[in-house]
Write a protein that holds these residues in place. Sequence first.
Motif, PDB file in Angstrom:
ATOM      1  N   GLY A 192      49.367  33.164  33.193  1.00 15.37           N
ATOM      2  CA  GLY A 192      50.005  34.224  33.954  1.00 15.37           C
ATOM      3  C   GLY A 192      51.290  33.728  34.583  1.00 15.37           C
ATOM      4  O   GLY A 192      51.489  32.519  34.739  1.00 15.37           O
ATOM      5  N   PHE A 193      52.165  34.667  34.946  1.00 14.54           N
ATOM      6  CA  PHE A 193      53.449  34.272  35.514  1.00 14.54           C
ATOM      7  C   PHE A 193      53.305  33.776  36.941  1.00 14.54           C
ATOM      8  O   PHE A 193      52.603  34.359  37.754  1.00 14.54           O
ATOM      9  N   SER A 194      53.962  32.654  37.228  1.00 10.67           N
ATOM     10  CA  SER A 194      54.159  32.241  38.609  1.00 10.67           C
ATOM     11  C   SER A 194      55.399  31.379  38.626  1.00 10.67           C
ATOM     12  O   SER A 194      55.720  30.732  37.639  1.00 10.67           O
ATOM     13  N   TYR A 245      59.101  32.286  45.549  1.00  9.00           N
ATOM     14  CA  TYR A 245      58.508  31.184  44.790  1.00  9.00           C
ATOM     15  C   TYR A 245      57.439  30.533  45.646  1.00  9.00           C
ATOM     16  O   TYR A 245      57.560  30.490  46.873  1.00  9.00           O
ATOM     17  N   GLN A 246      56.455  30.006  44.980  1.00  6.59           N
ATOM     18  CA  GLN A 246      55.476  29.178  45.666  1.00  6.59           C
ATOM     19  C   GLN A 246      56.169  27.863  46.045  1.00  6.59           C
ATOM     20  O   GLN A 246      56.889  27.285  45.239  1.00  6.59           O
ATOM     21  N   HIS A 247      55.967  27.407  47.278  1.00  9.37           N
ATOM     22  CA  HIS A 247      56.658  26.193  47.734  1.00  9.37           C
ATOM     23  C   HIS A 247      55.694  25.008  47.747  1.00  9.37           C
ATOM     24  O   HIS A 247      54.793  24.953  48.580  1.00  9.37           O
ATOM     25  N   LYS A 287      58.588  35.025  33.358  1.00 10.50           N
ATOM     26  CA  LYS A 287      58.035  36.337  33.697  1.00 10.50           C
ATOM     27  C   LYS A 287      57.775  37.150  32.425  1.00 10.50           C
ATOM     28  O   LYS A 287      56.694  37.709  32.247  1.00 10.50           O
ATOM     29  N   ASN A 288      58.778  37.175  31.540  1.00 14.33           N
ATOM     30  CA  ASN A 288      58.606  37.901  30.274  1.00 14.33           C
ATOM     31  C   ASN A 288      57.421  37.380  29.475  1.00 14.33           C
ATOM     32  O   ASN A 288      56.711  38.137  28.834  1.00 14.33           O
ATOM     33  N   ALA A 289      57.276  36.067  29.487  1.00 19.04           N
ATOM     34  CA  ALA A 289      56.240  35.462  28.653  1.00 19.04           C
ATOM     35  C   ALA A 289      54.897  35.387  29.377  1.00 19.04           C
ATOM     36  O   ALA A 289      53.882  35.038  28.774  1.00 19.04           O
ATOM     37  N   VAL A 319      54.374  27.010  29.223  1.00 18.94           N
ATOM     38  CA  VAL A 319      54.809  26.551  30.548  1.00 18.94           C
ATOM     39  C   VAL A 319      56.290  26.153  30.463  1.00 18.94           C
ATOM     40  O   VAL A 319      56.753  25.705  29.418  1.00 18.94           O
ATOM     41  N   ILE A 320      57.019  26.373  31.577  1.00 17.05           N
ATOM     42  CA  ILE A 320      58.422  25.942  31.639  1.00 17.05           C
ATOM     43  C   ILE A 320      58.581  25.021  32.840  1.00 17.05           C
ATOM     44  O   ILE A 320      58.104  25.325  33.941  1.00 17.05           O
TER      45      ILE A 320
END
Length: 747
Positions: A230-232, A387-389, A361-363, A331-332
């Motif tokens: 999932g996107f994060s 963003y998660q910090h 997000k798209n992926a 993953v990026i």
Amino acid sequence: MAVLSAQEAQQGSVTGAGVILRLAVPVPLRRLFDYLPPAGLSADDLCPGQRFHVPFGKRDLVAVLVEVVAESPLAELKPASERIDRQPVFDARSRHFLQWAADYYQAPIGELYAAALPVALRKGKPADHWAEQWLELTTEGKGLPETALARAKKQQELLQLLLGSGRQSRTALNARGLTSSVCKALIERGLARWVSGPTAPPPLEPVEPRPAPELNDEQRLVIESVAATGFSASLLEGTTGSGKTEVYLRLMERALRAGHQALLLVPEIGLTPQTLRRIAARFPDFRIAALHSGLADGERARAWLSAASGVADIVIGTRSAIFTPLPRLGVILIDEEHDGSFKQQDGVRYSARDLSVVLAKNAGVPVLLGSATPSLESLHNALSGRYQHLRLRHRAGNARPPEISVVPTFHQQLQEGFAPQVLRHIGDTLRRGEQALVFINRRGYSPALTCDDCGWLADCPHCSAKLTLHRRQRHLRCHHCDYRMREVHSCPQCHSRNLNALGAGTERSEDFLTHSFSDFNVIRVDRDTTTSKQALDKLLEPARNGEPCLLLGTQMLAKGHHLPKVTLVVIQDADGGLFSADFRAPERMGQLLEQVAGRAGRGDLPGKVLVQSRYPEHPLLQLLLNKGYGAFARQLMEERKIAQLPPVRAMALVRAECEEPRWAEEFLVNAREYLQAMAPPSPELQYLGPVPALLERKSGRFRFYLQITAEKRGLLQRILAQFCQWAEGNRNRRLRWAVDMDAQELS
Ligand code: ADP
Ligand code: ZN
Ligand code: ZN
């Protein structure tokens, strides 16, 4: 074929055969172009993402099919000349992504597609050219146990490899020393066969596999915080040496084990053989495609195609790798996310870092941006909860943070720019058998050559800039346009021989330090001594081997290198960023200082950092040195809030340049009028300029910009899109203009 009446054609309802190609053609226009299919091809042969040769004016261009439509508003369409690919080179997700990027950055879509392709494919070479032979097991082969063929060691090795990691390309097998005759033996036993398939990435130098270290608690927490699917989006703020790279490797591994591809983006000078070795040593069983500028065109096309076909598991690249289609993306990871090289400064001016979040997000995959010195943009996103910090506060392993002190340089007798106590420290370090690193922010021998008698100064004839003396090459060179002239020994104006080289660059410091520490190896690292990636690797070899040596160089030394024997870092001049007209200069200075300082004490030995400054009391410098980059960056953020500058506001520049300064300025005055008529200035939208760029003249052209800041990105987008349509009508061929969304430099 139906013939249209003139009336129908004017109404724009051309149907013809009902099959029309809508293509992205590499020209500087923000639209797609319609063509008929090439002779002999029907709708069934067409698939978006394929490349075509098309006639465009008198030229033949390589275009990408974006969609097939039934109608075109144009009366007369030419046929495309030839289809290049049967298999599309861009999948649906990457086409969607490119369209998004074109809209966001106001870029011509055809140019963006061209920028996404490696040169060989951009020129129209068919992908089949790199098709490869793959060895795969037959049903019989798949049925064998790993212990089979024990009498033929090589054959057993091959069998085990194929059982364990599936089919293998001929190139990869050769790189492992599994020759054609071994393959043939397996084939003759009916256990394997050759099949034709997409290219595999060019093989990397073989390395010894290295197991992963045990994670520490902080690292484990970070990894657990990034959901596997999932996107994060997360920002990983971790001091230098805190084990960020180890976190990237673990997140990659998790994606790879789930059958996904991992994308790692690194800064331009971060993609060194050392980086590649570290990754290859960790993942001996996965296919790695490295996309860097050191590759020949053919190799680069192979690496790209292996990624786009899903064959490569790991893709490592610099900025443009963000546009590589990755059908199995999982993953990026962005290393050193603050680095300026993620933003393209000409042509299509995109930020690969910012785009990575859109792609993730798209992926529907996680993206992690890592840095010891996060950009204010990413920090803003983290602090505002977008963003998660995540944090890594401690150095991994045994390394401790270095001790930092300022050395004031006024009222001191400096020797070639170095304070006496700094030189003493360097000497002590070397004599202890350790290594020292001296950071100097300038290449060449001296940044200015002047005549003491008449005041002549060596200027670039094409830029508003001074020429740098490069004594090794016996020339003066412009660092902006690369203009060169032979070194002069008498003044061109008054013929006096009293020429004076002012200030010191790396060459001059090298001379001085070599002379002062003649018992030790002095290694200069800058763009002039490292013309290829290999050269940098080779230059640093003595340092990696741990012998005492003195490294001196530019920001090339600031990043990535892990040299555990470096215990002293000297920053020769910290003042550059404190008084610049560019509001981002202090941020960049802070990042550089922290990164350079981070080279000290990365092993078991404690590190020391000496920072020379004429303004040791400057509050920003004090904050940086006493409280670290984190506090420094948060202070800068407050200042940006007060000044209503990015990242608190969105900012775009409209740039114009021309040999005739009046035209560039006039174009921007009109641009401002046009924009203001659409969206008048208000507290939410502000215009500044036109003003001359910091480097007012470059390569013979005068440069100006119009700055627009807005509270909402959407508004900026809308007015700029309309502006671009208007500006494309500009008929002055000698004037160049561009929209620079989220501009990073005012230069
Ligand atoms: P960064 O990317 O934050 O600069 P690295 O991942 O390169 O940090 O780690 C710095 C050094 O510490 C490297 O030599 C790495 O192998 C080592 N290291 C990283 N994580 C651990 C760990 N959990 N245990 C021991 N050593 C580690
Ligand atoms: Zn003179
Ligand atoms: Zn120049």
